[in-house]
Scaffold this active site. Structure first.
Site, PDB file in Angstrom:
ATOM      1  N   GLU A 133      39.904  40.931  32.594  1.00  0.00           N
ATOM      2  CA  GLU A 133      40.379  39.556  32.778  1.00  0.00           C
ATOM      3  C   GLU A 133      41.877  39.384  32.561  1.00  0.00           C
ATOM      4  OE1 GLU A 133      37.642  37.887  29.929  1.00  0.00           O
ATOM      5  OE2 GLU A 133      36.310  37.198  31.510  1.00  0.00           O
TER       6      GLU A 133
ATOM      7  N   LYS B  36      41.857  44.979  30.027  1.00  0.00           N
ATOM      8  CA  LYS B  36      41.104  44.502  28.872  1.00  0.00           C
ATOM      9  C   LYS B  36      39.855  45.339  28.640  1.00  0.00           C
ATOM     10  CE  LYS B  36      38.872  40.232  27.326  1.00  0.00           C
ATOM     11  NZ  LYS B  36      38.708  38.820  27.668  1.00  0.00           N
TER      12      LYS B  36
HETATM   13  O1  IFM Z   1      31.594  38.063  29.752  1.00  0.00           O
HETATM   14  C1  IFM Z   1      32.538  38.434  28.809  1.00  0.00           C
HETATM   15  C2  IFM Z   1      33.810  38.788  29.531  1.00  0.00           C
HETATM   16  O2  IFM Z   1      33.618  39.879  30.382  1.00  0.00           O
HETATM   17  C3  IFM Z   1      34.891  39.131  28.531  1.00  0.00           C
HETATM   18  N1  IFM Z   1      35.088  38.048  27.608  1.00  0.00           N
HETATM   19  C4  IFM Z   1      33.880  37.683  26.880  1.00  0.00           C
HETATM   20  C5  IFM Z   1      32.756  37.324  27.829  1.00  0.00           C
HETATM   21  C6  IFM Z   1      31.488  36.994  27.034  1.00  0.00           C
HETATM   22  O3  IFM Z   1      31.004  38.113  26.383  1.00  0.00           O
END
Ligand code: IFM
Length: 719
Positions: A453, A566
């Site tokens: 992300e 990430k």
């Molecule tokens: O779905 C995930 C995402 O891929 C990364 N941040 C946290 C979310 C919830 O676990």
């Protein structure tokens, strides 16, 4: 009995301990705080899938009043861990879904036990015993804590508490107008002279206790919510539960919990640490299953973080576990998404697309819970625009592929006819409407966010394109199969003709969707332009941070113009679709992307574990497994995204650690519906054994070194 025990108590870790010692039954979650803890310790009785919005705050799941708030004093001195505790320990009995606590003070001993019942999803029970060490005057106050801890609340705009004898009924009306009902009934069992009175609906007990005498209380609490269109009969239910008594309720609960825990358990020989960690993961996964039409929130039943919403985590990290161990829960997860189609159709329209654009953070009926601003800048405290809600379009395909794999494994025709095919079609329509076709006739999915992300609004993310292609391909295949076998049913769909005429367009998309095939070096470019980014690794970025809580992604984040990612992205794709990539290709990409991966999300390690085991890098696979399974046991995880708290149980890491062992170390795959094992046991593990479902048949496998695989059929038990 499998116990997770914490000796002593660390106030610095209070938040994490509250999360770690959470109990739940999939519908209710009760954080692992202590009975005397007030709001500052973040106690929560969270109702999974019951949502409310307060003012302009984030819409999140609702916490009910804490029914197990107990304050005890001996000879005028409060018994509190903060002041005067000699010895404290708390445990989870992982295979039974029980929380237990033992706190010793100079004057008395407190022992408690509690559970969220698997036999009645509305019910929680607590047994509280105080034993005095010397003749003493004891004062105990028990009942609801009316000061509810919330992240984005308060959620009840109107509250009433009505007491009838030892029963107190709470009725709250949320800001959205739903009713939450909770009944609490306290049964004292005291064999000494005592008086009972009430203040503000709380029971006050005063006793002159002799040395060694015990004051025991059984507390029964039930929760009903109009949100789920269920009758509000918490009062009736609590009376019933109390008549049955604590021990009988406990027995019924344990029977169900234990059966599911054992179905999911992986037994590891020769490694206590690995066993403890996977047992905790199985505990979370067992607790999370529910009969309500709700999915499993990313932070499980540990509270309101991430708004109590479900993400792609459910389909890729959790569903595979339930497909092997608990078909009812697997079906429930699929039904939740089929039911969520309405939300997905609405979201697509809002964003000017066709078909089904599923919610990134999904609440009831597929409602989108994700806002445009998800992160707060650490320096300025200002909201940062993130594009998860608009651009993380792989979610629709993740859901389509989950339906396909559910069908492949269960052959549940009804689910396909009752919405599965419709979802596949609507997801296909969505991708076609999102795609642009260039002059050469190639389709592109531009301006998206992949699993990593940190890089927002990128073009042709390999993972996203792969998922889209497989989803549309899956619809075409299923349409052909069902049109042939169930023509009568399918042709009665109002959009049957549209589906039929979509096929040629869909085929064109599948044949001509861009995919970043690797050049001579074998590396798949994560998205267009990734190779041109600044060559910085996570440790270099970390070293340059001014604040450790700083968010790395977004437009101006420290990682966004670099190759640092990430979490697993290309590697997630290769791990989720192992048959599409050769070992050689996997190896090159694993070696390339690993140094750039921060593992800033708890979803990352298990994807790397799967890849590592496949590559026979068994020690690396093992370390990734340990990392994934240890996240909620004091392991590494990020609790902050800028100024936003993101802690809580990491359900995807729990599911991912199971996948790492079963699909990774044991090397399970399904070929034509049959389980095949290609083990890659690391030296840390002497043997692995677990049960799994092959179609409807329950089997058990034991892998005791690289070569020996034993498979036995197991007796099926009915509930
Ligand atoms: O779905 C995930 C995402 O891929 C990364 N941040 C946290 C979310 C919830 O676990």
């Amino acid at each position: 009995m499998i116990e997770l025990k914490e000796q002593g108590f660390s106030f610095e870790e209070e938040k994490d301990l509250g999360t770690r010692f959470v109990i739940g039954n999939g519908h209710l979650g009760y954080r692992g705080t202590l009975e005397e803890d007030g709001k500052a310790s973040l106690p929560a009785l969270n109702v999974v899938g019951f949502y409310d919005r307060y003012q302009d705050n984030w819409r999140e799941s609702v916490n009910m009043p804490n029914p197990f708030y107990i304050k005890a004093e001996v000879n005028g001195k409060p018994l509190s861990l903060k002041d005067n505790c000699l010895d404290h320990s708390q445990s989870l009995i992982l295979d039974q879904g029980l929380f237990q606590r033992r706190s010793e003070f100079a004057s008395a001993l407190i022992q408690t036990e509690r559970f969220c019942s698997k036999a009645n999803e509305h019910l929680l029970c607590l047994k509280y015993t105080l034993r005095v060490k010397e003749p003493s005057i004891v004062n105990i106050s028990l009942g609801f804590d009316k000061d509810i801890y919330d992240i984005n609340g308060p959620h009840f705009k109107k509250t009433t508490y009505i007491r009838k004898g030892r029963l107190v009924r709470f009725l709250g009306v949320t800001n959205e107008g739903d009713e939450g009902e909770e009944a609490l009934l306290i049964q004292p069992q005291i064999r000494t002279f005592y008086s009972e009175s009430y203040q503000d609906d709380r029971m006050l007990i005063s006793a002159e206790a002799k040395e060694g005498s015990e004051l025991t209380f059984f507390l029964f609490a039930t929760v009903c919510c109009s949100f789920f269109k269920e009758p509000l009969k918490a009062e009736e239910e609590v009376e019933e539960a109390s008549k049955k008594g604590y021990e009988e309720n406990k027995e019924e609960h344990i029977k169900i919990f234990q059966k599911h825990f054992n179905s999911g358990r992986v037994v590891i020989q020769g490694n206590k640490e690995a066993q403890e960690k996977i047992d905790y993961s199985i505990y979370l996964l067992t607790s999370a299953a529910s009969s309500y039409l709700t999915s499993i929130p990313a932070r499980g039943f540990s509270g309101q973080t991430y708004k109590g919403a479900a993400f792609w985590d459910s389909e890729n990290f959790l569903l595979p576990f339930y497909l092997l161990t608990d078909p009812e829960e697997a079906k429930n997860l699929i039904l939740y998404r089929i039911n969520g189609l309405k939300g997905a159709l609405k979201k697509a329209k809002e964003f000017s697309y066709q078909g089904a654009f599923y919610a990134w953070e999904s609440q009831e009926d597929g409602k989108e819970g994700c806002s445009k601003y998800n992160v707060k800048d650490v320096k300025t405290g200002k909201w940062v625009r993130t594009y998860f809600v608009d651009k993380q379009i792989h979610i629709s395909g993740d859901i389509a592929l989950a339906i396909l794999s559910y069908y492949e494994r269960t052959k549940d025709i009804q689910i396909m006819l009752q919405g599965g095919i419709e979802v596949l079609y609507q997801v296909s329509l969505f991708y076609l409407s999102y795609a642009i076709k260039d002059k050469e006739g190639t389709y592109h999915l531009n301006d998206v966010i992949g699993p990593d992300e940190y890089h927002e609004r990128v073009d042709d993310n390999a993972f996203t394109n792969m998922v889209a292609k497989k989803s549309v391909g899956g619809f075409i295949r299923m349409f052909a199969e069902f049109d042939h076998q169930f023509h009568h049913e399918l042709s009665s769909y109002p959009d049957y003709q549209q589906m039929k005429s979509f096929i040629s367009q869909g085929e064109d998309f599948v044949a001509h969707l861009y995919f970043p095939y690797p050049g001579t070096d074998g590396i798949i470019e994560q998205f267009k332009g990734y190779f041109d980014l600044k060559d910085l690794t996570p440790s270099q970025i970390k070293a340059s941070l001014k604040d450790p809580k700083q968010y790395w992604g977004g437009k101006d984040g420290p990682a966004s113009k670099t190759k640092t990612i990430k979490q697993a992205d290309v590697i997630a794709m290769m791990s989720l679709f192992p048959f599409d990539f050769s070992l050689d290709s996997l190896k090159k990409n694993y070696d390339y992307y690993l140094p750039y991966t921060e593992h800033g999300s708890s979803l990352s390690s298990s994807m790397y574990a799967l890849a590592a085991f496949r590559l026979e890098k068994n020690e690396e696979g093992y370390n990734f497994f340990i990392k994934s399974a240890g996240v909620d046991l004091g392991g590494e995880s990020k609790s902050w995204a800028g100024k936003i708290y993101i802690g809580g149980s990491h359900m995807a890491a729990a599911g991912g650690s199971y996948l790492s062992l079963v699909y990774g170390a044991a090397g399970l795959s399904f070929i034509d519906g049959r389980a095949v094992f290609n083990p890659h046991l690391p030296k840390e593990i002497e043997s692995l054994s677990f049960s799994y479902l092959e179609g409807k048949e329950k089997k058990k496998v034991t892998i005791d070194d690289k070569k020996v695989v034993m498979i036995e059929s197991e007796e099926q038990e009915n509930d």
